[in-house]
Motif scaffolding. Sequence first.
Motif, PDB file in Angstrom:
ATOM      1  N   SER A   7       0.636  -1.352  -0.185  1.00 43.53           N
ATOM      2  CA  SER A   7      -0.097  -0.148   0.118  1.00 43.53           C
ATOM      3  C   SER A   7       1.106   1.254   0.042  1.00 43.53           C
ATOM      4  O   SER A   7       0.240   1.938   0.031  1.00 43.53           O
ATOM      5  N   ARG A   8       1.979   1.373  -0.016  1.00 39.29           N
ATOM      6  CA  ARG A   8       3.229   2.077  -0.520  1.00 39.29           C
ATOM      7  C   ARG A   8       3.397   2.915  -1.888  1.00 39.29           C
ATOM      8  O   ARG A   8       3.495   1.988  -2.575  1.00 39.29           O
ATOM      9  N   LEU A   9       3.282   4.218  -1.364  1.00 40.91           N
ATOM     10  CA  LEU A   9       3.369   4.533  -2.543  1.00 40.91           C
ATOM     11  C   LEU A   9       4.851   5.276  -2.993  1.00 40.91           C
ATOM     12  O   LEU A   9       5.470   6.022  -2.180  1.00 40.91           O
ATOM     13  N   LYS A  10       5.658   4.916  -3.608  1.00 42.36           N
ATOM     14  CA  LYS A  10       7.021   5.385  -3.581  1.00 42.36           C
ATOM     15  C   LYS A  10       8.114   5.673  -4.850  1.00 42.36           C
ATOM     16  O   LYS A  10       8.680   6.718  -4.445  1.00 42.36           O
ATOM     17  N   SER A  11       8.018   5.282  -5.925  1.00 48.85           N
ATOM     18  CA  SER A  11       8.784   6.084  -6.949  1.00 48.85           C
ATOM     19  C   SER A  11       8.341   7.164  -7.252  1.00 48.85           C
ATOM     20  O   SER A  11       6.955   7.698  -7.304  1.00 48.85           O
ATOM     21  N   SER A  12       9.101   7.819  -7.418  1.00 46.07           N
ATOM     22  CA  SER A  12       8.705   9.232  -7.476  1.00 46.07           C
ATOM     23  C   SER A  12       7.768   9.921  -8.920  1.00 46.07           C
ATOM     24  O   SER A  12       7.473  10.587  -9.362  1.00 46.07           O
ATOM     25  N   GLN A  13       8.493   8.955  -9.841  1.00 45.95           N
ATOM     26  CA  GLN A  13       7.393   8.407 -11.256  1.00 45.95           C
ATOM     27  C   GLN A  13       6.099   8.731 -10.968  1.00 45.95           C
ATOM     28  O   GLN A  13       4.951   9.456 -11.293  1.00 45.95           O
ATOM     29  N   ASP A  14       5.446   8.039  -9.707  1.00 47.33           N
ATOM     30  CA  ASP A  14       4.347   7.624 -10.091  1.00 47.33           C
ATOM     31  C   ASP A  14       4.084   8.266  -8.530  1.00 47.33           C
ATOM     32  O   ASP A  14       2.427   9.100  -8.804  1.00 47.33           O
ATOM     33  N   PHE A  15       4.193   9.371  -8.223  1.00 48.23           N
ATOM     34  CA  PHE A  15       3.739  10.701  -7.157  1.00 48.23           C
ATOM     35  C   PHE A  15       3.826  11.617  -8.910  1.00 48.23           C
ATOM     36  O   PHE A  15       2.506  12.712  -8.719  1.00 48.23           O
TER      37      PHE A  15
END
Length: 118
Positions: A7-15
């Motif tokens: 459930s973690r959003l990690k990559s800068s691309q996803d942000f």
Amino acid sequence: MGLPKASRLKSSQDFRQVYESGTKHDSAHLILRALLDSPQNQPTKIGISISQKVSKKAVVRNRIKRQLRAILREILPKMSPGWKIVIIVRSSAAECQFEHFLRELKELLLKAKIVHGN
């Protein structure tokens, strides 16, 4: 204890993707950006963004992140799957209490139609 790894959003691309394409909902202390990701079988991924403008002290910023993660762990089973969510903390949140975060975050999730009902 943090959020589950799935459930973690990690990559800068996803942000960046959520910032550019997601819908924005805001309240007095928080901003919620949400993007419905296409596969519905994927778990909802959540990221928290807090700037040094909130407080120069890491202790204060970490306390706010811990409070938000505790609230999200409680709400996570009620969330619809397939969302990417970024929670941005405003600079006015330094003096905010746990109950305020809880109320505002639930209202924002209801506005974004990520959580339905109570």
